[in-house]
Design a protein around this motif. Structure first.
Motif, PDB file in Angstrom:
ATOM      1  N   ILE A   1      -0.518  -1.504  -5.054  1.00  0.00           N
ATOM      2  CA  ILE A   1      -1.870  -2.050  -5.063  1.00  0.00           C
ATOM      3  C   ILE A   1      -2.855  -0.917  -4.745  1.00  0.00           C
ATOM      4  O   ILE A   1      -2.630  -0.121  -3.848  1.00  0.00           O
ATOM      5  N   ASP A   2      -3.929  -0.837  -5.527  1.00  0.00           N
ATOM      6  CA  ASP A   2      -4.961   0.170  -5.282  1.00  0.00           C
ATOM      7  C   ASP A   2      -6.255  -0.538  -4.888  1.00  0.00           C
ATOM      8  O   ASP A   2      -6.286  -1.760  -4.740  1.00  0.00           O
ATOM      9  N   SER A   3      -7.328   0.203  -4.714  1.00  0.00           N
ATOM     10  CA  SER A   3      -8.568  -0.389  -4.210  1.00  0.00           C
ATOM     11  C   SER A   3      -9.126  -1.462  -5.143  1.00  0.00           C
ATOM     12  O   SER A   3      -9.626  -2.492  -4.682  1.00  0.00           O
ATOM     13  N   LEU A   4      -9.040  -1.254  -6.434  1.00  0.00           N
ATOM     14  CA  LEU A   4      -9.524  -2.267  -7.377  1.00  0.00           C
ATOM     15  C   LEU A   4      -8.657  -3.522  -7.304  1.00  0.00           C
ATOM     16  O   LEU A   4      -9.167  -4.649  -7.338  1.00  0.00           O
ATOM     17  N   ALA A   5      -7.374  -3.338  -7.165  1.00  0.00           N
ATOM     18  CA  ALA A   5      -6.470  -4.481  -7.043  1.00  0.00           C
ATOM     19  C   ALA A   5      -6.720  -5.239  -5.740  1.00  0.00           C
ATOM     20  O   ALA A   5      -6.569  -6.460  -5.697  1.00  0.00           O
ATOM     21  N   ILE A   6      -7.120  -4.534  -4.696  1.00  0.00           N
ATOM     22  CA  ILE A   6      -7.447  -5.202  -3.433  1.00  0.00           C
ATOM     23  C   ILE A   6      -8.654  -6.111  -3.630  1.00  0.00           C
ATOM     24  O   ILE A   6      -8.650  -7.267  -3.207  1.00  0.00           O
TER      25      ILE A   6
ATOM     26  N   LEU B   1       0.815  -1.215   0.000  1.00  0.00           N
ATOM     27  CA  LEU B   1       0.000   0.000   0.000  1.00  0.00           C
ATOM     28  C   LEU B   1       0.849   1.265   0.000  1.00  0.00           C
ATOM     29  O   LEU B   1       0.532   2.228  -0.688  1.00  0.00           O
ATOM     30  N   GLU B   2       1.916   1.257   0.759  1.00  0.00           N
ATOM     31  CA  GLU B   2       2.752   2.451   0.875  1.00  0.00           C
ATOM     32  C   GLU B   2       3.449   2.808  -0.429  1.00  0.00           C
ATOM     33  O   GLU B   2       3.665   3.968  -0.727  1.00  0.00           O
ATOM     34  N   GLU B   3       3.803   1.816  -1.194  1.00  0.00           N
ATOM     35  CA  GLU B   3       4.529   2.056  -2.442  1.00  0.00           C
ATOM     36  C   GLU B   3       3.591   2.119  -3.650  1.00  0.00           C
ATOM     37  O   GLU B   3       4.041   2.146  -4.776  1.00  0.00           O
ATOM     38  N   TRP B   4       2.287   2.091  -3.406  1.00  0.00           N
ATOM     39  CA  TRP B   4       1.282   2.169  -4.466  1.00  0.00           C
ATOM     40  C   TRP B   4       1.348   1.007  -5.446  1.00  0.00           C
ATOM     41  O   TRP B   4       1.020   1.141  -6.611  1.00  0.00           O
TER      42      TRP B   4
END
Length: 57
Positions: free
Chosen positions: A11-16, A6-9
């Protein structure tokens, strides 16, 4: 793996959502909405621990 997802971007909400669906289908586990948090998605190791804990249920 300890790369911060999450910190390094990485993964975003759709990827979650995609990841949760994949894990549920692949391992036959149920990941509750309350489990979708920075704690469990901080890195691959944390995700593996989450799945492992669900396999024990």
């Amino acid at each position: 793996e300890t790369t911060p997802l999450l910190e390094e971007w990485f993964i975003d909400s759709l990827a979650i959502v995609d990841t949760v669906l994949f894990l549920e289908n692949q391992f036959g586990v149920r990941i509750d909405r309350r489990d979708i948090s920075g704690v469990h998605f901080r890195n691959v190791t944390a995700l593996a621990e989450l799945v492992h804990s669900r396999l024990k249920r």
